[in-house]
Design a protein around this motif. Structure first.
Motif, PDB file in Angstrom:
ATOM      1  N   ALA A   1     -11.211  16.489   0.090  1.00  0.00           N
ATOM      2  CA  ALA A   1     -12.400  15.915  -0.570  1.00  0.00           C
ATOM      3  C   ALA A   1     -12.193  14.514   0.420  1.00  0.00           C
ATOM      4  CB  ALA A   1     -12.752  15.643  -1.655  1.00  0.00           C
ATOM      5  N   ASP A   2     -13.383  13.536   0.030  1.00  0.00           N
ATOM      6  CA  ASP A   2     -12.653  11.858  -0.009  1.00  0.00           C
ATOM      7  C   ASP A   2     -12.665  11.743  -1.645  1.00  0.00           C
ATOM      8  OD1 ASP A   2     -14.272  11.904   2.615  1.00  0.00           O
ATOM      9  OD2 ASP A   2     -16.034  10.847   2.342  1.00  0.00           O
ATOM     10  N   ARG A   3     -11.503  10.754  -1.086  1.00  0.00           N
ATOM     11  CA  ARG A   3     -10.528  10.003  -2.267  1.00  0.00           C
ATOM     12  C   ARG A   3     -10.684   8.395  -1.841  1.00  0.00           C
ATOM     13  NH1 ARG A   3      -4.325  10.922  -4.211  1.00  0.00           N
ATOM     14  NH2 ARG A   3      -5.301  12.049  -5.531  1.00  0.00           N
ATOM     15  N   PHE A   4     -11.883   8.093  -2.368  1.00  0.00           N
ATOM     16  CA  PHE A   4     -12.646   6.666  -2.608  1.00  0.00           C
ATOM     17  C   PHE A   4     -10.809   5.875  -2.626  1.00  0.00           C
ATOM     18  CE2 PHE A   4     -16.011   8.800  -1.792  1.00  0.00           C
ATOM     19  CZ  PHE A   4     -16.607   7.882  -1.096  1.00  0.00           C
ATOM     20  N   THR A   5     -11.102   4.656  -1.753  1.00  0.00           N
ATOM     21  CA  THR A   5     -10.072   3.354  -2.261  1.00  0.00           C
ATOM     22  C   THR A   5     -10.900   2.581  -1.926  1.00  0.00           C
ATOM     23  OG1 THR A   5      -9.562   3.019  -0.392  1.00  0.00           O
ATOM     24  CG2 THR A   5      -7.900   4.127  -1.375  1.00  0.00           C
ATOM     25  N   TYR A   6     -10.309   0.925  -2.341  1.00  0.00           N
ATOM     26  CA  TYR A   6     -11.462  -0.303  -2.047  1.00  0.00           C
ATOM     27  C   TYR A   6     -10.691  -0.587  -1.454  1.00  0.00           C
ATOM     28  CZ  TYR A   6     -14.205   1.559  -6.470  1.00  0.00           C
ATOM     29  OH  TYR A   6     -15.188   1.719  -6.898  1.00  0.00           O
ATOM     30  N   ARG A   7     -11.613  -1.546  -0.507  1.00  0.00           N
ATOM     31  CA  ARG A   7     -11.336  -2.637   0.781  1.00  0.00           C
ATOM     32  C   ARG A   7     -11.764  -4.164  -0.125  1.00  0.00           C
ATOM     33  NH1 ARG A   7     -13.646  -1.145   5.449  1.00  0.00           N
ATOM     34  NH2 ARG A   7     -12.082   0.396   6.105  1.00  0.00           N
ATOM     35  N   VAL A   8     -11.081  -4.892  -0.462  1.00  0.00           N
ATOM     36  CA  VAL A   8     -10.876  -6.166  -1.221  1.00  0.00           C
ATOM     37  C   VAL A   8     -11.115  -7.624  -0.428  1.00  0.00           C
ATOM     38  CG1 VAL A   8     -10.844  -8.034  -2.913  1.00  0.00           C
ATOM     39  CG2 VAL A   8     -10.399  -5.495  -3.008  1.00  0.00           C
ATOM     40  N   THR A   9     -12.679  -8.081  -0.242  1.00  0.00           N
ATOM     41  CA  THR A   9     -12.081  -9.145   1.110  1.00  0.00           C
ATOM     42  C   THR A   9     -13.151 -10.475   0.122  1.00  0.00           C
ATOM     43  OG1 THR A   9     -14.466  -8.532   1.958  1.00  0.00           O
ATOM     44  CG2 THR A   9     -13.090  -7.568   2.894  1.00  0.00           C
ATOM     45  N   ALA A  10     -12.805 -11.703   1.664  1.00  0.00           N
ATOM     46  CA  ALA A  10     -13.672 -12.549   0.785  1.00  0.00           C
ATOM     47  C   ALA A  10     -13.971 -13.712   2.103  1.00  0.00           C
ATOM     48  CB  ALA A  10     -12.340 -13.636   0.003  1.00  0.00           C
ATOM     49  N   THR A  11     -14.604 -14.571   1.809  1.00  0.00           N
ATOM     50  CA  THR A  11     -15.007 -15.298   2.267  1.00  0.00           C
ATOM     51  C   THR A  11     -14.774 -16.653   2.432  1.00  0.00           C
ATOM     52  OG1 THR A  11     -17.964 -13.902   1.902  1.00  0.00           O
ATOM     53  CG2 THR A  11     -17.248 -16.589   3.341  1.00  0.00           C
ATOM     54  N   PRO A  12     -14.093 -17.024   2.804  1.00  0.00           N
ATOM     55  CA  PRO A  12     -12.393 -18.659   2.245  1.00  0.00           C
ATOM     56  C   PRO A  12     -13.950 -19.543   2.700  1.00  0.00           C
ATOM     57  CG  PRO A  12     -11.229 -17.299   4.007  1.00  0.00           C
ATOM     58  CD  PRO A  12     -13.083 -16.569   3.826  1.00  0.00           C
ATOM     59  N   ALA A  13     -14.920 -20.083   3.686  1.00  0.00           N
ATOM     60  CA  ALA A  13     -15.505 -21.098   4.213  1.00  0.00           C
ATOM     61  C   ALA A  13     -15.848 -21.321   2.779  1.00  0.00           C
ATOM     62  CB  ALA A  13     -16.591 -20.466   5.384  1.00  0.00           C
ATOM     63  N   ASN A  14     -16.522 -20.598   1.967  1.00  0.00           N
ATOM     64  CA  ASN A  14     -17.062 -20.910   0.291  1.00  0.00           C
ATOM     65  C   ASN A  14     -16.311 -20.754  -0.546  1.00  0.00           C
ATOM     66  OD1 ASN A  14     -19.434 -20.214   1.874  1.00  0.00           O
ATOM     67  ND2 ASN A  14     -19.916 -18.318   2.053  1.00  0.00           N
ATOM     68  N   ILE A  15     -15.057 -20.794  -0.480  1.00  0.00           N
ATOM     69  CA  ILE A  15     -14.458 -21.117  -1.805  1.00  0.00           C
ATOM     70  C   ILE A  15     -13.466 -22.426  -1.246  1.00  0.00           C
ATOM     71  CG2 ILE A  15     -12.717 -20.148  -3.086  1.00  0.00           C
ATOM     72  CD1 ILE A  15     -13.576 -17.521  -2.060  1.00  0.00           C
ATOM     73  N   GLN A  16     -13.830 -23.529  -1.283  1.00  0.00           N
ATOM     74  CA  GLN A  16     -13.537 -24.729  -0.647  1.00  0.00           C
ATOM     75  C   GLN A  16     -12.781 -25.204  -2.234  1.00  0.00           C
ATOM     76  OE1 GLN A  16     -13.659 -26.153   2.448  1.00  0.00           O
ATOM     77  NE2 GLN A  16     -14.898 -23.953   2.207  1.00  0.00           N
ATOM     78  N   ASP A  17     -12.926 -24.896  -2.889  1.00  0.00           N
ATOM     79  CA  ASP A  17     -12.036 -25.574  -3.910  1.00  0.00           C
ATOM     80  C   ASP A  17     -10.415 -24.776  -4.326  1.00  0.00           C
ATOM     81  OD1 ASP A  17     -10.409 -26.373  -5.932  1.00  0.00           O
ATOM     82  OD2 ASP A  17     -12.583 -27.575  -7.138  1.00  0.00           O
ATOM     83  N   ASP A  18      -9.375 -25.834  -4.115  1.00  0.00           N
ATOM     84  CA  ASP A  18      -8.141 -24.693  -4.114  1.00  0.00           C
ATOM     85  C   ASP A  18      -7.769 -24.304  -5.400  1.00  0.00           C
ATOM     86  OD1 ASP A  18      -6.180 -24.334  -2.367  1.00  0.00           O
ATOM     87  OD2 ASP A  18      -4.451 -25.493  -3.748  1.00  0.00           O
ATOM     88  N   GLU A  19      -8.404 -25.058  -6.039  1.00  0.00           N
ATOM     89  CA  GLU A  19      -8.513 -25.106  -7.990  1.00  0.00           C
ATOM     90  C   GLU A  19      -8.748 -23.273  -8.116  1.00  0.00           C
ATOM     91  OE1 GLU A  19      -8.693 -27.273 -10.673  1.00  0.00           O
ATOM     92  OE2 GLU A  19      -7.541 -29.300 -10.729  1.00  0.00           O
ATOM     93  N   ASP A  20      -9.436 -23.686  -7.311  1.00  0.00           N
ATOM     94  CA  ASP A  20     -10.649 -21.785  -6.990  1.00  0.00           C
ATOM     95  C   ASP A  20     -10.076 -20.749  -6.265  1.00  0.00           C
ATOM     96  OD1 ASP A  20     -12.428 -23.392  -8.789  1.00  0.00           O
ATOM     97  OD2 ASP A  20     -14.418 -23.092  -7.113  1.00  0.00           O
ATOM     98  N   ARG A  21      -9.661 -21.251  -5.895  1.00  0.00           N
ATOM     99  CA  ARG A  21      -8.105 -20.319  -5.124  1.00  0.00           C
ATOM    100  C   ARG A  21      -7.531 -19.901  -5.317  1.00  0.00           C
ATOM    101  NH1 ARG A  21      -7.780 -24.578  -0.428  1.00  0.00           N
ATOM    102  NH2 ARG A  21      -9.709 -24.112   1.110  1.00  0.00           N
ATOM    103  N   ILE A  22      -6.897 -20.754  -6.574  1.00  0.00           N
ATOM    104  CA  ILE A  22      -5.501 -20.581  -7.274  1.00  0.00           C
ATOM    105  C   ILE A  22      -5.883 -19.633  -8.557  1.00  0.00           C
ATOM    106  CG2 ILE A  22      -3.761 -21.464  -8.917  1.00  0.00           C
ATOM    107  CD1 ILE A  22      -4.359 -23.888  -6.480  1.00  0.00           C
ATOM    108  N   GLN A  23      -7.065 -19.769  -9.483  1.00  0.00           N
ATOM    109  CA  GLN A  23      -7.812 -19.480 -10.169  1.00  0.00           C
ATOM    110  C   GLN A  23      -8.069 -18.168  -9.330  1.00  0.00           C
ATOM    111  OE1 GLN A  23     -10.777 -21.262 -12.575  1.00  0.00           O
ATOM    112  NE2 GLN A  23     -11.006 -19.323 -13.628  1.00  0.00           N
ATOM    113  N   ILE A  24      -8.646 -17.547  -8.310  1.00  0.00           N
ATOM    114  CA  ILE A  24      -9.171 -16.454  -8.181  1.00  0.00           C
ATOM    115  C   ILE A  24      -8.145 -15.225  -7.626  1.00  0.00           C
ATOM    116  CG2 ILE A  24     -10.194 -15.330  -5.715  1.00  0.00           C
ATOM    117  CD1 ILE A  24     -11.922 -17.478  -5.948  1.00  0.00           C
ATOM    118  N   ALA A  25      -6.543 -15.973  -7.575  1.00  0.00           N
ATOM    119  CA  ALA A  25      -5.398 -15.169  -6.648  1.00  0.00           C
ATOM    120  C   ALA A  25      -5.046 -14.791  -7.779  1.00  0.00           C
ATOM    121  CB  ALA A  25      -4.736 -16.419  -5.908  1.00  0.00           C
TER     122      ALA A  25
END
Length: 609
Positions: free
Chosen positions: A96-120
């Motif tokens: 069977a297919d066992r599903f995992t997830y791939r997590v990506t981001a668009t850094p160009a649209n996350i310019q605020d470093d505080e947002d990066r920290i909160q996302i992390a």
């Protein structure tokens, strides 16, 4: 070659057979039953939880279908194409297919470093993705349109992250809007090594490699073809337990003829037999003679398809029961005798004289013990695996009829089993440049002819099935959505008459009762034949290294299973003879299989008639 005799040219020397078979140690139980009980309970609980989690994955993503390609596009498989499930005859999940997830981001649209920290911090809390790793990748190239944050996030963590994204979106906060979570299938084989060479696997690019995965690849892929035209029926004709892991909707799947318990038994016994007899490897096949259904098919050694990338020797991927040729030796004598009986050339009581040697063409064929047994009936010659008499039977039949029957039994051609990688075998015939009259003699007892284990098992299954040779198959149903296409058992041809098959069954019982007694199964009448084949090389036959095999069926009067056991190069210091290696292994396997299939012993069956 035979168990007690062999053919040789005039330069060949004598060989002898060990008269004492090795004793196999019994099993000894030790330890605390209480500890076993606790361990069993914990194991069952863990299994239930694992199955439940897998069910969630299978059913949740059953409806995930990738975009259909442009009209008329040829079937292809991309990295994320879902693949149909595979279950055994009772619905046990095999692939069977066992599903995992791939997590990506668009850094160009996350310019605020505080947002990066909160996302992390959110990703670390919710999905256990290290915050430092996320920050490093978001900051590495702030103008990038793509950053991979996690490649194979476990299913439950991916689900939690999707829920967290939904929660933020519901509150009209776009903090996680540029974090993307995609389902990513990875093929999973919950039974591990079990039947791995039959099933095959998907490689790192999700391309099918050998086995069922490859043969049915164009169907199993969600973007592939649908059910072929034919007698489609409602999926509800299959028992509910069989459909457990075949979700409705647009999902696809295969229901196999394999029985997981039978497969487990033969793989366990094969591994132990290879170890005990010091063999290099081996194979076991179990067929239903009435339908051609493959109930079990095993090779040793094998591999775990979940970790295929760790395999050093790619030969382990090959299903040797269908792809490897070997000289069958004396088990082929049942074909010679069956042909002669069917052609009316001999009767079981026809007497031949064994003078110890016989010349045919440019070769001299002899008995390995250098004894001349004098007058022998056909029945006794088969039971004693006598080469000289077998050559006389083939000579009386004649080369034209002999090779006609060889072809009728399916040798020299594909069986057309629904598995990739099948080999047709090698049969030289009159008119071929390299054929000579000596080949008729050698072929009559299984030397100088190459067959696959499946061809040999199928041919003997025809004897068990009133002379009808069935096309072997592994898939009993293809399921798509609410429809199913069932495999109908198919008679490939009828090599011998039913009357001949009945006589052969009696002769093969005589073989086990008087010649291959190690193959007997307590409580059941067994029919069969052993064969010890010397291995051919460029320099000639290697006398001490053999392929030992036994093929038979039970119960002999109403065959439920045909079992072929093959051991490659058993240790000659233990025994190189099939009568002392493959035959007792056949007995153990067959006894366990009959018990699993709830086949009553002969005395009970006869009393209930």
């Amino acid at each position: 070659m035979s168990d007690k005799t062999r053919a040789a040219d005039v330069r060949g020397g004598a060989t002898t057979e060990s008269t004492r078979a090795p004793e196999r140690p019994g099993f000894v139980l030790s330890g605390s039953w209480r500890l076993y009980g606790v361990a069993l309970f914990i194991g069952l609980l863990a299994s239930v939880l694992a199955v439940r989690l897998l069910e969630l994955q299978v059913f949740l993503w059953a409806g995930y279908i990738p975009p259909v390609q442009a009209g008329g596009a040829r079937y292809t498989v991309d990295d994320d194409t879902p693949w149909g499930n595979i279950v055994d005859r009772d619905g046990v999940l095999l692939a069977a297919d066992r599903f995992t997830y791939r997590v990506t981001a668009t850094p160009a649209n996350i310019q605020d470093d505080e947002d990066r920290i909160q996302i992390a911090q959110i990703l670390e809390t919710v999905a256990q993705i290290p915050a430092a790793q996320t920050l490093e990748r978001l900051r590495a190239d702030p103008e990038s349109r793509y950053a991979l944050l996690a490649k194979d996030l476990p299913f439950e963590l991916g689900e939690a992250l999707l829920q967290e994204k939904a929660r933020w979106a519901k509150e009209d906060v776009d903090l996680l809007f540029h974090v993307h979570v995609f389902p990513h299938p990875r093929r999973f084989y919950p039974q591990g090594k079990l039947a791995s060479q039959v099933i095959g696997f998907l490689n790192g690019e999700r391309k099918p490699v050998l086995g069922l995965e490859r043969y049915y690849g164009s169907f199993l892929a969600a973007s592939g073809v649908g059910l072929p035209p034919g007698n489609q029926v409602s999926r509800d004709v299959l028992p509910p337990e069989v459909l457990r892991f075949l979700p409705p909707g647009e999902g696809k799947g295969l229901v196999l003829t394999l029985d997981r318990t039978i497969q487990w038994i033969i793989e366990e016994e094969l591994a132990e037999g290879v170890r005990f007899y010091g063999a290099e490897g081996g194979s076991i096949i179990v067929l239903d003679p009435k339908t051609g259904a493959v109930l079990g098919m095993a090779n040793y050694p094998s591999f775990d398809p979940n970790t295929f990338e760790l395999v050093q020797d790619e030969a382990l991927f090959r299903n040797r029961t269908i792809s490897d040729h070997y000289e069958p030796g004396s088990i082929f004598k049942v074909i010679t005798v069956a042909a002669a009986l069917d052609a009316g050339v001999v009767e079981p009581t026809t007497i031949f004289t064994d003078t110890g040697t016989i010349t045919l063409g440019e070769r001299v064929f002899l008995n390995s013990n250098r004894l001349a047994l004098g007058q022998l009936t056909v029945a006794d010659a088969l039971a004693q695996s006598n080469n000289v008499v077998t050559v006389q039977i083939a000579e009386a039949l004649g080369s034209e009829k002999f090779y006609d029957y060889v072809a009728r039994f399916g040798f020299g051609a594909d069986t057309n089993i629904d598995l990739s990688g099948e080999a047709p075998g090698i049969v030289k015939r009159p008119g071929d440049e390299r054929w000579s009259l000596s080949d008729l003699a050698a072929n009559s007892f299984g030397q100088g002819i190459a067959v696959t284990p499946l061809q040999m098992a199928s041919a003997v299954a025809a004897i068990a099935n009133d002379g009808k040779l069935m096309r072997p198959y592994v898939v009993q149903a293809r399921v798509q959505g609410d429809q199913a296409l069932l495999t109908e058992p198919t008679v490939a041809q009828q090599p011998i008459r039913p009357e001949t098959a009945a006589t052969m069954r009696e002769l093969m019982v005589h073989v086990v009762e008087t010649g291959n007694q190690a193959a007997k199964v307590p409580g059941y009448t067994v029919a069969g034949k052993s064969g010890t084949a010397e291995i051919s090389t460029e320099e000639g036959y290697v006398l001490e290294r053999t392929i030992a095999s036994f093929v038979g069926f039970a119960p002999a009067d109403d065959p439920r299973i045909v079992v072929l056991v093959k051991l490659d190069k058993p240790d000659p210091s233990i025994s190189r003879w099939a009568a002392h290696t493959a035959a007792p292994l056949f007995s153990r396997v067959t006894h366990r299989l009959l018990d699993h299939l709830n086949v009553p012993p002969d005395a009970v069956r006869v009393a209930n008639r």
